[in-house]
Design a protein around this motif. Structure first.
Motif, PDB file in Angstrom:
ATOM      1  N   PRO A 168      58.396  80.248 -21.410  1.00 22.50           N
ATOM      2  CA  PRO A 168      59.777  80.656 -21.128  1.00 22.50           C
ATOM      3  C   PRO A 168      59.907  82.150 -20.847  1.00 22.50           C
ATOM      4  CG  PRO A 168      59.734  79.105 -22.953  1.00 22.50           C
ATOM      5  CD  PRO A 168      58.304  79.450 -22.647  1.00 22.50           C
ATOM      6  N   GLU A 169      59.120  82.971 -21.542  1.00 24.20           N
ATOM      7  CA  GLU A 169      59.216  84.416 -21.319  1.00 24.20           C
ATOM      8  C   GLU A 169      58.699  84.812 -19.941  1.00 24.20           C
ATOM      9  OE1 GLU A 169      55.814  83.794 -24.375  1.00 24.20           O
ATOM     10  OE2 GLU A 169      57.774  82.916 -23.896  1.00 24.20           O
ATOM     11  N   ASN A 170      57.970  83.914 -19.306  1.00 27.89           N
ATOM     12  CA  ASN A 170      57.506  84.147 -17.937  1.00 27.89           C
ATOM     13  C   ASN A 170      58.265  83.300 -16.924  1.00 27.89           C
ATOM     14  OD1 ASN A 170      55.113  86.101 -17.872  1.00 27.89           O
ATOM     15  ND2 ASN A 170      54.554  84.760 -19.569  1.00 27.89           N
ATOM     16  N   GLY A 171      59.446  82.841 -17.338  1.00 25.67           N
ATOM     17  CA  GLY A 171      60.310  82.111 -16.424  1.00 25.67           C
ATOM     18  C   GLY A 171      60.024  80.635 -16.308  1.00 25.67           C
ATOM     19  N   GLY A 172      59.179  80.096 -17.201  1.00 28.53           N
ATOM     20  CA  GLY A 172      58.786  78.702 -17.084  1.00 28.53           C
ATOM     21  C   GLY A 172      59.481  77.778 -18.057  1.00 28.53           C
ATOM     22  N   ALA A 173      59.060  76.498 -18.012  1.00 29.26           N
ATOM     23  CA  ALA A 173      59.680  75.455 -18.822  1.00 29.26           C
ATOM     24  C   ALA A 173      59.025  75.306 -20.187  1.00 29.26           C
ATOM     25  CB  ALA A 173      59.590  74.122 -18.075  1.00 29.26           C
ATOM     26  N   GLY A 174      57.864  75.927 -20.383  1.00 26.75           N
ATOM     27  CA  GLY A 174      57.200  75.820 -21.668  1.00 26.75           C
ATOM     28  C   GLY A 174      56.491  74.491 -21.848  1.00 26.75           C
ATOM     29  N   ASP A 175      56.383  74.055 -23.077  1.00 24.44           N
ATOM     30  CA  ASP A 175      55.592  72.887 -23.459  1.00 24.44           C
ATOM     31  C   ASP A 175      56.237  71.595 -22.963  1.00 24.44           C
ATOM     32  OD1 ASP A 175      54.015  71.010 -24.652  1.00 24.44           O
ATOM     33  OD2 ASP A 175      54.484  71.591 -26.712  1.00 24.44           O
ATOM     34  N   SER A 176      55.595  70.927 -21.994  1.00 22.31           N
ATOM     35  CA  SER A 176      56.166  69.696 -21.431  1.00 22.31           C
ATOM     36  C   SER A 176      55.959  68.490 -22.330  1.00 22.31           C
ATOM     37  CB  SER A 176      55.562  69.422 -20.051  1.00 22.31           C
ATOM     38  OG  SER A 176      54.172  69.201 -20.152  1.00 22.31           O
ATOM     39  N   SER A 177      55.141  68.626 -23.385  1.00 21.03           N
ATOM     40  CA  SER A 177      54.912  67.482 -24.267  1.00 21.03           C
ATOM     41  C   SER A 177      56.179  67.106 -25.040  1.00 21.03           C
ATOM     42  CB  SER A 177      53.778  67.776 -25.246  1.00 21.03           C
ATOM     43  OG  SER A 177      54.102  68.838 -26.124  1.00 21.03           O
ATOM     44  N   ILE A 178      57.108  68.039 -25.167  1.00 22.42           N
ATOM     45  CA  ILE A 178      58.352  67.767 -25.902  1.00 22.42           C
ATOM     46  C   ILE A 178      59.136  66.663 -25.203  1.00 22.42           C
ATOM     47  CG2 ILE A 178      60.561  68.745 -26.626  1.00 22.42           C
ATOM     48  CD1 ILE A 178      59.100  71.461 -26.856  1.00 22.42           C
ATOM     49  N   LEU A 179      59.358  66.812 -23.904  1.00 24.77           N
ATOM     50  CA  LEU A 179      60.113  65.789 -23.178  1.00 24.77           C
ATOM     51  C   LEU A 179      59.258  64.577 -22.839  1.00 24.77           C
ATOM     52  CD1 LEU A 179      62.637  67.632 -20.839  1.00 24.77           C
ATOM     53  CD2 LEU A 179      62.960  66.640 -23.102  1.00 24.77           C
ATOM     54  N   THR A 180      57.935  64.745 -22.782  1.00 20.00           N
ATOM     55  CA  THR A 180      57.079  63.561 -22.617  1.00 20.00           C
ATOM     56  C   THR A 180      57.296  62.610 -23.785  1.00 20.00           C
ATOM     57  OG1 THR A 180      55.398  64.839 -21.433  1.00 20.00           O
ATOM     58  CG2 THR A 180      54.730  62.724 -22.347  1.00 20.00           C
ATOM     59  N   ALA A 181      57.240  63.137 -25.001  1.00 22.80           N
ATOM     60  CA  ALA A 181      57.436  62.309 -26.189  1.00 22.80           C
ATOM     61  C   ALA A 181      58.842  61.721 -26.232  1.00 22.80           C
ATOM     62  CB  ALA A 181      57.171  63.133 -27.447  1.00 22.80           C
ATOM     63  N   PHE A 182      59.836  62.506 -25.830  1.00 27.97           N
ATOM     64  CA  PHE A 182      61.218  62.024 -25.802  1.00 27.97           C
ATOM     65  C   PHE A 182      61.342  60.831 -24.852  1.00 27.97           C
ATOM     66  CE2 PHE A 182      65.505  62.395 -23.790  1.00 27.97           C
ATOM     67  CZ  PHE A 182      66.261  62.046 -24.893  1.00 27.97           C
ATOM     68  N   GLY A 183      60.690  60.919 -23.681  1.00 26.87           N
ATOM     69  CA  GLY A 183      60.731  59.819 -22.726  1.00 26.87           C
ATOM     70  C   GLY A 183      60.022  58.579 -23.240  1.00 26.87           C
ATOM     71  N   VAL A 184      58.885  58.759 -23.902  1.00 29.28           N
ATOM     72  CA  VAL A 184      58.165  57.618 -24.501  1.00 29.28           C
ATOM     73  C   VAL A 184      59.071  56.912 -25.497  1.00 29.28           C
ATOM     74  CG1 VAL A 184      56.215  56.920 -25.945  1.00 29.28           C
ATOM     75  CG2 VAL A 184      55.895  58.654 -24.161  1.00 29.28           C
ATOM     76  N   TYR A 185      59.763  57.685 -26.302  1.00 27.91           N
ATOM     77  CA  TYR A 185      60.670  57.102 -27.297  1.00 27.91           C
ATOM     78  C   TYR A 185      61.799  56.322 -26.621  1.00 27.91           C
ATOM     79  CZ  TYR A 185      64.353  56.992 -30.866  1.00 27.91           C
ATOM     80  OH  TYR A 185      65.351  56.590 -31.705  1.00 27.91           O
TER      81      TYR A 185
END
Length: 363
Positions: free
Chosen positions: A138-155
């Motif tokens: 995020p400090e470099n303008g990005g989305a950060g760790d994509s595993s957070i929403l990967t797990a949310f989608g699996v759920y």
């Protein structure tokens, strides 16, 4: 393997071998399809036995990304990259920056991101040489760790499967077995705990299991994947490497539902039919794990329009619930397994949009 054997009907548009002698970089980038837009897919850093194994993996992964992005409704094609080596010993600044220069040379046909063996800090390093990088910090303008929403989608997909099988979109009181508690599996535990599920896990990494013992002492740990498969599970969630569902594991599977984050879970064509014949509901992996690509896709789409929005990406990832519902409904109506239904929908969109963009696809 013949140099041109991958380029059969339905094969990739482009395969690029990357070698930088000073840094030791050996990598392969595969662009499967740009029918919907530039190809997007992560970079896997893995100690493959040889180049043939690496090529087979990157081709399968790139194809999966094309279908995943299509089914998620993204204006993105599918691609993937693999770096040959051990990330714990071979990963260096020089190697990552050399890799970034190769990605940059494709001129935007391929956007990269994190995958097995690569992390947000690695994408920040690649981005020092390349404009086509997602999953940055995020400090470099990005989305950060994509595993957070990967797990949310699996759920979300798991909830839709539970509704289809048991009439309620909840895992409360259900026993869920997670094979692999790495980046995605850890977040999935949180969602399932919050929903009141009983959780059993396994992992080959002692550090991952130590984290489970410290953070979730109520979660049971199985001695092995074989033990987990044989457990009286309601849901089996493969969340490690691909090929988890094969001719040896499927006959031992006791779960009623398979819904997990791993890519390329089916070892070969026909496994989905075997699962259906055994009465097991299989949620197609590239549908289930699309939350991460939705996240980095938002980052790529809004590079020059205010940047990534977690809330916007999360709202889109929540739609995996309805997409899973629709695929399960069509699967029943058409009398074909869910994986075949998902393939049809993805292919229909790639062909239809491809025609609009002047790109003709087979079929």
């Amino acid at each position: 393997m013949s140099t041109f054997s991958p380029f059969q009907s339905g094969g990739p548009e482009q395969v690029m071998y990357c070698h930088d002698e000073p840094s030791g970089l050996r990598a392969i980038i595969a662009v499967h399809s740009t029918a919907l837009g530039p190809a997007l897919g992560g970079t896997r850093f893995y100690p493959y036995a040889d180049e043939d194994e690496a090529l087979a993996d990157v081709l399968n992964l790139a194809r999966g990304m094309a279908y995943k992005n299509a089914l998620a409704g993204l204006d993105l094609g599918g691609g993937k990259a693999v770096i040959l080596g051990d990330p714990s010993t071979d990963k260096t600044e020089a190697l990552l920056r050399a890799y970034g220069r190769f990605v940059q040379s494709l001129g935007g046909r391929y956007f990269t991101a994190c995958d097995v063996g690569t992390y947000v800090a690695d994408m920040d390093m690649v981005a020092r040489e390349c404009s086509f990088v997602t999953g940055r910090s995020p400090e470099n303008g990005g989305a950060g760790d994509s595993s957070i929403l990967t797990a949310f989608g699996v759920y979300q997909a798991m909830r839709a499967c539970a509704e289809d099988r048991w009439g309620e979109a909840t895992l409360r009181g259900r026993r869920v077995g997670i094979a692999g508690v790495g980046k995605v599996g850890r977040h999935l535990i949180e969602h399932l705990n919050g929903d009141g599920a009983e959780i059993v896990v396994t992992d080959t990494a002692a550090a991952a299991l130590d984290w489970v013992r410290r953070s979730h002492p109520d979660v049971r740990i199985a001695d092995s994947t074989d033990d987990l498969l044989a457990d009286e599970l309601d849901v089996y969630a493969p969340c490690a490497l691909g090929g988890a569902l094969n001719d040896e594991t499927v006959p031992r599977l006791a779960a009623s539902i398979v819904c997990g984050a791993a890519n390329n879970q089916l070892a070969h064509a026909g496994i989905d039919k075997t699962l259906a014949e055994r009465g097991v509901l299989y949620a197609p992996d590239y549908l289930v794990n699309a939350g991460g690509v939705i996240q980095v896709g938002d980052e790529a789409a809004h590079l020059h329009e205010g940047g990534f929005s977690f809330d916007r990406a999360r709202a889109r990832a929540a739609g995996i619930f309805e997409t899973t519902r629709e695929i399960l409904r069509r699967s029943k109506a058409d009398g074909v397994p869910p994986a075949a239904t998902a393939d049809r929908l993805a292919e229909e969109r790639m062909r239809a949009v491809g025609r609009l963009r002047g790109i003709l696809l087979p079929g």
